[in-house]
Scaffold this motif. Structure first.
Motif, short mmCIF file in Angstrom:
data_model
loop_
_atom_site.label_atom_id
_atom_site.label_comp_id
_atom_site.label_asym_id
_atom_site.label_seq_id
_atom_site.Cartn_x
_atom_site.Cartn_y
_atom_site.Cartn_z
N ASP A 111 0.83 -1.22 0.00
CA ASP A 111 0.00 0.00 0.00
C ASP A 111 0.85 1.26 0.00
OD1 ASP A 111 0.72 -0.93 2.58
OD2 ASP A 111 -0.64 0.53 3.49
N LYS A 112 2.10 1.15 0.41
CA LYS A 112 3.04 2.29 0.38
C LYS A 112 4.18 2.01 -0.62
CE LYS A 112 0.89 4.60 3.59
NZ LYS A 112 0.13 5.82 3.27
N LYS A 113 3.86 1.23 -1.63
CA LYS A 113 4.84 0.90 -2.68
C LYS A 113 6.13 0.34 -2.10
CE LYS A 113 2.19 2.61 -6.00
NZ LYS A 113 1.61 1.78 -7.03
N ALA B 106 7.81 1.22 0.38
CA ALA B 106 8.76 2.21 0.91
C ALA B 106 9.35 1.65 2.20
CB ALA B 106 8.05 3.53 1.17
N ALA C 146 9.72 1.57 -3.47
CA ALA C 146 9.78 3.01 -3.77
C ALA C 146 10.88 3.69 -2.97
CB ALA C 146 8.43 3.66 -3.48
N GLY C 147 11.79 2.91 -2.41
CA GLY C 147 12.94 3.50 -1.72
C GLY C 147 12.64 3.88 -0.29
N ASN C 148 13.52 4.68 0.24
CA ASN C 148 13.40 5.07 1.65
C ASN C 148 12.06 5.76 1.91
OD1 ASN C 148 15.72 5.38 3.93
ND2 ASN C 148 14.07 6.84 4.25
N ASP C 149 11.49 5.48 3.07
CA ASP C 149 10.22 6.12 3.44
C ASP C 149 10.42 7.64 3.56
OD1 ASP C 149 8.10 7.19 5.35
OD2 ASP C 149 7.37 5.18 4.88
N MET C 150 9.61 8.39 2.83
CA MET C 150 9.75 9.85 2.80
C MET C 150 9.39 10.47 4.16
SD MET C 150 10.80 10.69 -0.19
CE MET C 150 10.23 12.00 -1.19
N PHE D 113 12.50 10.56 6.10
CA PHE D 113 13.36 11.66 5.62
C PHE D 113 12.87 12.99 6.19
CE2 PHE D 113 14.96 9.72 1.32
CZ PHE D 113 15.95 9.05 2.00
N GLY E 272 15.30 4.71 -5.87
CA GLY E 272 16.28 5.02 -4.83
C GLY E 272 17.04 3.78 -4.42
N ILE E 273 16.98 3.47 -3.14
CA ILE E 273 17.68 2.27 -2.67
C ILE E 273 17.06 1.00 -3.28
CG2 ILE E 273 16.34 1.94 -0.55
CD1 ILE E 273 19.06 1.30 0.83
N LEU F 283 15.67 15.20 -5.03
CA LEU F 283 15.27 15.33 -3.62
C LEU F 283 16.31 16.14 -2.84
CD1 LEU F 283 14.16 11.61 -2.98
CD2 LEU F 283 12.65 13.60 -3.16
N GLU G 64 23.74 6.95 -2.64
CA GLU G 64 24.08 6.18 -1.43
C GLU G 64 24.46 4.75 -1.82
OE1 GLU G 64 21.85 4.40 -2.54
OE2 GLU G 64 19.98 4.53 -1.46
N PHE H 213 6.52 16.31 -1.84
CA PHE H 213 6.02 14.93 -2.03
C PHE H 213 4.80 14.70 -1.14
CE2 PHE H 213 5.82 10.48 -0.69
CZ PHE H 213 5.66 9.86 -1.93
N ARG I 17 1.62 16.38 -2.57
CA ARG I 17 1.24 16.19 -3.98
C ARG I 17 -0.14 15.58 -4.11
NH1 ARG I 17 2.37 11.79 -2.18
NH2 ARG I 17 2.32 9.76 -3.19
C1 LIG Z 1 18.74 5.83 1.56
C2 LIG Z 1 17.69 5.69 0.52
C3 LIG Z 1 17.40 6.72 -0.35
C4 LIG Z 1 16.26 6.61 -1.28
O1 LIG Z 1 15.66 5.57 -1.44
S1 LIG Z 1 15.83 8.04 -2.13
C5 LIG Z 1 14.33 7.65 -2.97
C6 LIG Z 1 13.09 7.95 -2.12
N1 LIG Z 1 11.87 7.56 -2.84
C7 LIG Z 1 11.24 8.34 -3.74
O2 LIG Z 1 11.63 9.46 -4.02
C8 LIG Z 1 9.98 7.79 -4.33
C9 LIG Z 1 8.78 8.54 -3.83
N2 LIG Z 1 7.54 7.99 -4.43
C10 LIG Z 1 7.14 8.30 -5.66
O3 LIG Z 1 7.75 9.07 -6.38
C11 LIG Z 1 5.86 7.67 -6.12
O4 LIG Z 1 5.12 7.28 -5.01
C12 LIG Z 1 6.08 6.44 -7.01
C13 LIG Z 1 6.66 6.88 -8.36
C14 LIG Z 1 7.05 5.44 -6.34
C15 LIG Z 1 4.75 5.72 -7.23
O5 LIG Z 1 3.81 6.62 -7.75
P1 LIG Z 1 2.28 6.17 -7.84
O6 LIG Z 1 2.17 4.87 -8.55
O7 LIG Z 1 1.49 7.33 -8.39
O8 LIG Z 1 1.83 5.86 -6.34
P2 LIG Z 1 1.60 6.90 -5.15
O9 LIG Z 1 0.15 7.26 -5.07
O10 LIG Z 1 2.57 8.03 -5.25
O11 LIG Z 1 2.03 6.02 -3.88
C16 LIG Z 1 1.13 5.08 -3.29
C17 LIG Z 1 1.25 5.22 -1.78
O12 LIG Z 1 2.60 4.91 -1.43
C18 LIG Z 1 3.15 6.01 -0.72
N3 LIG Z 1 4.57 6.12 -1.03
C19 LIG Z 1 5.17 5.94 -2.23
N4 LIG Z 1 6.49 6.10 -2.13
C20 LIG Z 1 6.73 6.39 -0.84
C21 LIG Z 1 7.91 6.66 -0.11
N5 LIG Z 1 9.13 6.63 -0.69
N6 LIG Z 1 7.80 6.94 1.21
C22 LIG Z 1 6.58 6.93 1.82
N7 LIG Z 1 5.44 6.67 1.17
C23 LIG Z 1 5.51 6.40 -0.13
C24 LIG Z 1 2.39 7.23 -1.20
O13 LIG Z 1 2.46 8.28 -0.27
C25 LIG Z 1 1.00 6.66 -1.33
O14 LIG Z 1 0.44 6.58 -0.04
P3 LIG Z 1 -1.10 7.04 0.20
O15 LIG Z 1 -1.93 6.12 -0.63
O16 LIG Z 1 -1.33 6.87 1.68
O17 LIG Z 1 -1.20 8.46 -0.26
#
Ligand SMILES: C/C=C/C(=O)SCCNC(=O)CCNC(=O)[C@H](O)C(C)(C)COP(=O)(O)OP(=O)(O)OC[C@H]1O[C@@H](n2cnc3c(N)ncnc32)[C@H](O)[C@@H]1OP(=O)(O)O
Length: 250
Positions: free
Chosen positions: A25-27, A29, A65-69, A72, A109-110, A136, A141, A247, A250
């Motif tokens: 449900d949170k991809k 994360a 979807a990588g680290n939980d935002m 962060f 991301g990760i 971001l 990393e 984020f 959005r």
């Molecule tokens: C050390 C590590 C570093 C890293 O990993 S840096 C990378 C961090 N991650 C990101 O920047 C990705 C952030 N997420 C997104 O850009 C988008 O999502 C996606 C492209 C992955 C997917 O988009 P879509 O298919 O439209 O789904 P949605 O409606 O955005 O997401 C579904 C639910 O999943 C939650 N979610 C997605 N990614 C994260 C995340 N990274 N941290 C926390 N929550 C996340 C959303 O909020 C939402 O939740 P709700 O349905 O409750 O609104």
């Protein structure tokens, strides 16, 4: 600990440990708890002779979807990031047994850089690899700034890690980030049978072969720490906080 990461030992694949993201449900994360559970699993794998190889899997249509935002943002607002991410990266980079991954869908991301530490990665044709670190206001990393240019050259590493360009499976294959592209319905089976085959090999010979192929890890571990210093400083920056808040809004 939550069940957002499942650690399994499938009977059909003796010697295989599966670490499965389970937060669809949170991809998928990754939260601090999830990192801690994965670190614990890797630590067990290192010491338990019954585990001969580990496989990372996600859920249908999403690896991670990588680290939980939220984590962060909490850190950017003055909270503690904790050591869970770094502990996980160090455990992954130090793994002494083969690590395989299977990707179907999003790998952000990760969720992308983890595969630089895997020995074999299988991905479905609908997968997409992307690291929006700079978007971001963060930095690469997992020693990706060291390993990616080595395996794919400067331009492809820059496109992935600095420009945040998505990498499609065919390009990921050509770049050496993944080993094989398979049908989306075959990712799990292919990943498990591949890991299972590794688990049947003479473990000491496989360990030595893997060590020789991977080479010295000290530079990788040092780069993980170097990146982490920049990463932590950037996490506290106004530009990163603005990106996390965008984020959330959005
Ligand atoms: C050390 C590590 C570093 C890293 O990993 S840096 C990378 C961090 N991650 C990101 O920047 C990705 C952030 N997420 C997104 O850009 C988008 O999502 C996606 C492209 C992955 C997917 O988009 P879509 O298919 O439209 O789904 P949605 O409606 O955005 O997401 C579904 C639910 O999943 C939650 N979610 C997605 N990614 C994260 C995340 N990274 N941290 C926390 N929550 C996340 C959303 O909020 C939402 O939740 P709700 O349905 O409750 O609104």
């Amino acid at each position: 600990m939550t069940d957002h990461v499942l650690v399994e030992r499938p009977e059909a694949y003796p010697g295989v440990q599966v670490i499965r993201f389970n937060r669809p449900d949170k991809k998928n994360a990754i939260t601090r708890d999830m990192y801690a559970k994965m670190t614990a699993a890797l630590t067990v794998a290192g010491s338990d002779p019954a585990i001969r190889a580990t496989a990372f899997l996600g859920t249908e249509g999403c690896f991670s979807a990588g680290n939980d935002m939220n984590d962060f943002l909490a850190f950017a607002m003055g909270g503690s990031m904790g050591g869970e991410v770094l502990d996980f990266l160090r455990a992954l980079a130090s793994a002494t047994k083969p690590v395989v991954s299977g990707v179907d869908g999003l790998a952000i991301g990760i969720g992308t850089t983890i595969h630089l530490h895997c020995d074999l990665t299988v991905a479905s044709a609908r997968s997409v690899f992307k690291t929006p670190f700079v978007d971001l206001a963060l930095v690469p990393e997992a020693a990706s700034s060291l390993i990616a240019p080595r395996i794919m050259g400067h331009q492809r590493a820059f496109a992935l890690l600095a420009a945040g360009e998505p990498l499609e499976p065919a390009a990921a294959l050509q770049a050496g980030l993944i080993w094989k592209v398979v049908d989306e319905n075959a990712v799990e089976e292919e990943t498990l049978s591949l890991t299972g085959r590794l688990a049947k090999k003479p473990p000491e010979a496989l360990r030595i072969a893997r060590d020789l192929i991977r080479g010295d890890r000290n530079d990788v571990l040092a780069r993980i720490d170097e990146e982490a210093e920049h990463f932590a400083a950037q996490l506290k920056s106004a530009e990163a906080r603005a990106a996390f808040e965008a984020f959330m809004r959005r």
